[in-house]
Design an enzyme around this catalytic site. Structure first.
Site, PDB file in Angstrom:
ATOM      1  N   LYS A  79       0.850  -1.196   0.000  1.00 22.42           N
ATOM      2  CA  LYS A  79       0.000   0.000   0.000  1.00 22.42           C
ATOM      3  C   LYS A  79       0.887   1.247   0.000  1.00 22.42           C
ATOM      4  CE  LYS A  79      -3.930   2.030   2.489  1.00 22.42           C
ATOM      5  NZ  LYS A  79      -4.835   1.881   3.645  1.00 22.42           N
ATOM      6  N   SER A 154      -9.641   1.918   2.698  1.00 24.30           N
ATOM      7  CA  SER A 154      -8.761   2.685   1.837  1.00 24.30           C
ATOM      8  C   SER A 154      -7.697   1.823   1.150  1.00 24.30           C
ATOM      9  CB  SER A 154      -8.076   3.776   2.657  1.00 24.30           C
ATOM     10  OG  SER A 154      -7.244   3.176   3.640  1.00 24.30           O
ATOM     11  N   SER A 178      -9.994  -0.459   7.066  1.00 24.22           N
ATOM     12  CA  SER A 178      -9.455  -0.291   5.709  1.00 24.22           C
ATOM     13  C   SER A 178      -8.777  -1.513   5.101  1.00 24.22           C
ATOM     14  CB  SER A 178      -8.485   0.886   5.680  1.00 24.22           C
ATOM     15  OG  SER A 178      -9.192   2.076   5.828  1.00 24.22           O
TER      16      SER A 178
END
Lengths: 487, 94
Positions: A79, A154, A178
């Site tokens: 990420k 996210s 997330s």
């Protein structure tokens, strides 16, 4: 055979037996990325040249008969809020569009030490703020199951990349759900570990008392495999646990154990508060079917009450935005990040840089946090939210004195269409209703696929006590085995 | 209910700037979220201690051992403007 479809565990086996080379595997994944990325947009930055070089090094080690790491030769996505030395790290923001970190996050160092191959940096909501990956400066990621829908957020890029076979494994971060919410929307497994067992050093803080780095895999075994590689004490992170109990050892979950044996006698609580009016009733039906599977495999199910859970989301938004407003104060255009071209005073340099480079959701949360922490409101909002946090934590502590795990839906709604909730932040926040209490209490939790409604996936959340990852892993392996065997 | 003036004040504290239109929209959305968090007033928090973080082992201490940090070049590599090996800023003291 399409090697990108293998599980990470199978890939690792084939690499160590020299049935495939890491270079072959990594090349196959870059070909896959070329094929699907225009429709998915799971990556912000690719790392092709370096990845191929690293794969060659792993292959050399194998040829020479040297010892190889746990993740040897496997394609991994990171990420983009986790810093990677010499590889652009943007946090999905214009603010860090050109930021090249001079060091690696501890989790990245551990992946490299375990011979994992970093394929690229995955797309995300700007600074991890959002539940759909639509707030990224680099455009939204699309759900591989239905590209008109969001992959969740996210960590949507990481989840989508794993689902679409662009990588075998990925790292995400989870502040209020997330990892678990995108895992549920993309029909894969996501684990948010207990607070403190995975180092946050080098992870760009959003709300640091809630943030945790965690993992994605296409099945439980893969996710646990990845978690084993990154877990452990880190002296660079003062919130890291120096506790061997918190270490996941992949070998503690051997293949020989029958899936049926994991759930025998396990005590499971089902909170009655995890159903509410606004919830999609079809999701509830899938959850009920899942609970039956646990029951048929010998688990003891009881309804429980977590009376303060309904205040979790409100408390979460006060606490997280307060921490956000403080953490994002570092982006001032001076040392790194975007710097406005026009300014006459130092104050204007700060204000113009932040105004031009932050997106709407980030600004909204900074504003809410500034309000909650400002004089006259801090006692009313922030302090009250922290006290409600205590009550939520106490509710869980009481439940875990009697139960091994707690089950709930991961999300109250199905993956929605892109743009559908963009204008209504509160409706979007409601999607995190069942995941945020876990972060407030620092617990561990997994989202695991448990069924479909009109072709869209439903996730089951398995919640465990702090440092009791073993319980959620056993539950996940048992349930997954049951589903695979047609229960 | 939050007022436009309060939103403008928050913006100045947060070092953010908004257009008139944005301020109006913000005030509206802000109020919605604040109405929702008013929910917390229903909870009895008398004699409850706040939880700042879930881990009890705060204030971890270690030996103060000197270690190699980042080089000056590495520290400056992401800045837009530097001069004489420092971050360049406007003159703030005459």
């Amino acid at each position: 055979m399409d090697i990108t479809k293998l599980s990470a565990f199978e890939m690792r086996k084939k690499i160590s037996k020299k049935e495939i080379s890491s270079k072959e595997l990594i090349t196959a994944h870059f070909n896959r990325i070329e094929e699907v990325e225009k429709d998915i947009n799971a990556f912000i930055t690719l790392n092709k040249e370096e990845a191929l070089k690293s794969a060659e090094k792993v292959d050399e080690k194998i040829v020479k008969g040297e010892q190889i790491g746990l993740l040897a030769g496997l394609p991994i996505g990171i990420k983009d809020n986790i810093v990677t030395k010499d590889l652009r790290t943007t946090c999905g923001s214009k603010m860090l569009e050109n930021f090249i970190p001079p060091y690696d996050a501890t989790v990245v160092t551990r992946i490299k030490e375990a011979d994992g191959i970093i394929i690229g940096k995955t797309n995300m909501d700007e600074f991890a703020m959002g539940s759909s990956t639509e707030t990224s400066y680099f455009g939204p990621t699309k759900n591989p199951i239905d590209t008109e829908r969001v992959p969740g957020g996210s960590s949507g890029g990481s989840a989508a990349a794993v689902k679409s076979n662009e990588v075998a494994l990925a790292l995400g971060t989870d502040t209020g759900g997330s990892i678990r919410q995108p895992a549920a929307y993309c029909d894969i497994v996501g684990i948010k570990p207990s607070y403190g067992i995975v180092s946050r050093y080098g992870t760009v803080s959003m709300a640091n008392t809630l943030d945790q780095v965690g993992v994605f895999g296409r099945d439980v075994k893969d996710a646990v495999f990845m978690l084993s590689a990154i877990t452990g004490y880190d002296k660079k992170d003062s919130t890291s646990f120096n506790n061997p109990e918190g270490t996941i050892i992949f070998g503690s979950f051997p293949e020989e154990i029958d899936y049926r044996d994991y759930l025998k006698g396990m005590k499971i609580g089902i909170p009655r508060e995890f159903t509410y009016e606004g919830m999609d009733s079809r999701i509830n039906e899938e959850i009920k079917k899942s609970i039956k599977i646990f029951e048929s495999l010998g688990a003891e199910i009881e309804e429980i009450s977590l009376p303060h859970i309904e205040y979790g989301l409100a408390a979460y938004y006060i606490i997280s935005t307060s921490e956000i407003s403080s953490n994002l104060a570092r982006f001032d255009g001076v040392r790194y990040g975007y710097r406005a071209k026009e300014y006459n005073t130092l104050d204007e340099l700060y204000t113009n840089s932040r105004t031009e480079a932050f997106g709407e959701e980030v600004k909204r949360r900074i504003m809410l946090g500034t309000y909650s922490l400002s004089r006259g409101y801090a006692e009313d909002h922030y302090k009250k939210a922290l006290k409600v946090r205590t009550l939520i934590k106490n509710d869980f502590d009481k439940a875990f004195s009697k139960y091994d795990i707690i089950l709930s839906p991961t999300c109250p709604i199905l993956p929605f269409k892109l743009g559908e909730k963009a204008k209504n932040p509160l409706a979007m926040y409601m999607g995190d209703l069942f995941t945020v209490p876990v972060n407030l209490a620092g617990l561990c939790a997994m989202s695991i696929p448990c069924g479909y409604v009109e072709g869209l996936p439903v996730g089951l959340q398995i919640i465990g006590d702090r440092l009791k990852e073993a319980n959620i892993i056993k539950a996940g392996l048992g349930f997954e085995g049951g589903v695979k065997n047609g229960l | 209910m939050i007022t436009k003036e309060q939103v403008e004040h928050m913006a100045s504290l947060a070092k953010l700037k908004f257009s008139e239109e944005e301020i109006d929209e913000f005030t509206h959305k802000f109020s919605e979220v604040l109405n929702y968090v008013e929910k917390l007033n229903e909870v009895n928090i008398e004699n409850v201690e706040p939880t700042y973080g879930v881990n009890s082992h705060t204030q971890v201490l270690r030996e103060d051992v000197v270690q190699e940090g980042l080089s000056r070049q590495e520290v400056l590599q992401n800045t837009k403007e530097d001069q004489y090996g420092y971050f360049k800023l406007l003159k703030i003291v005459e």
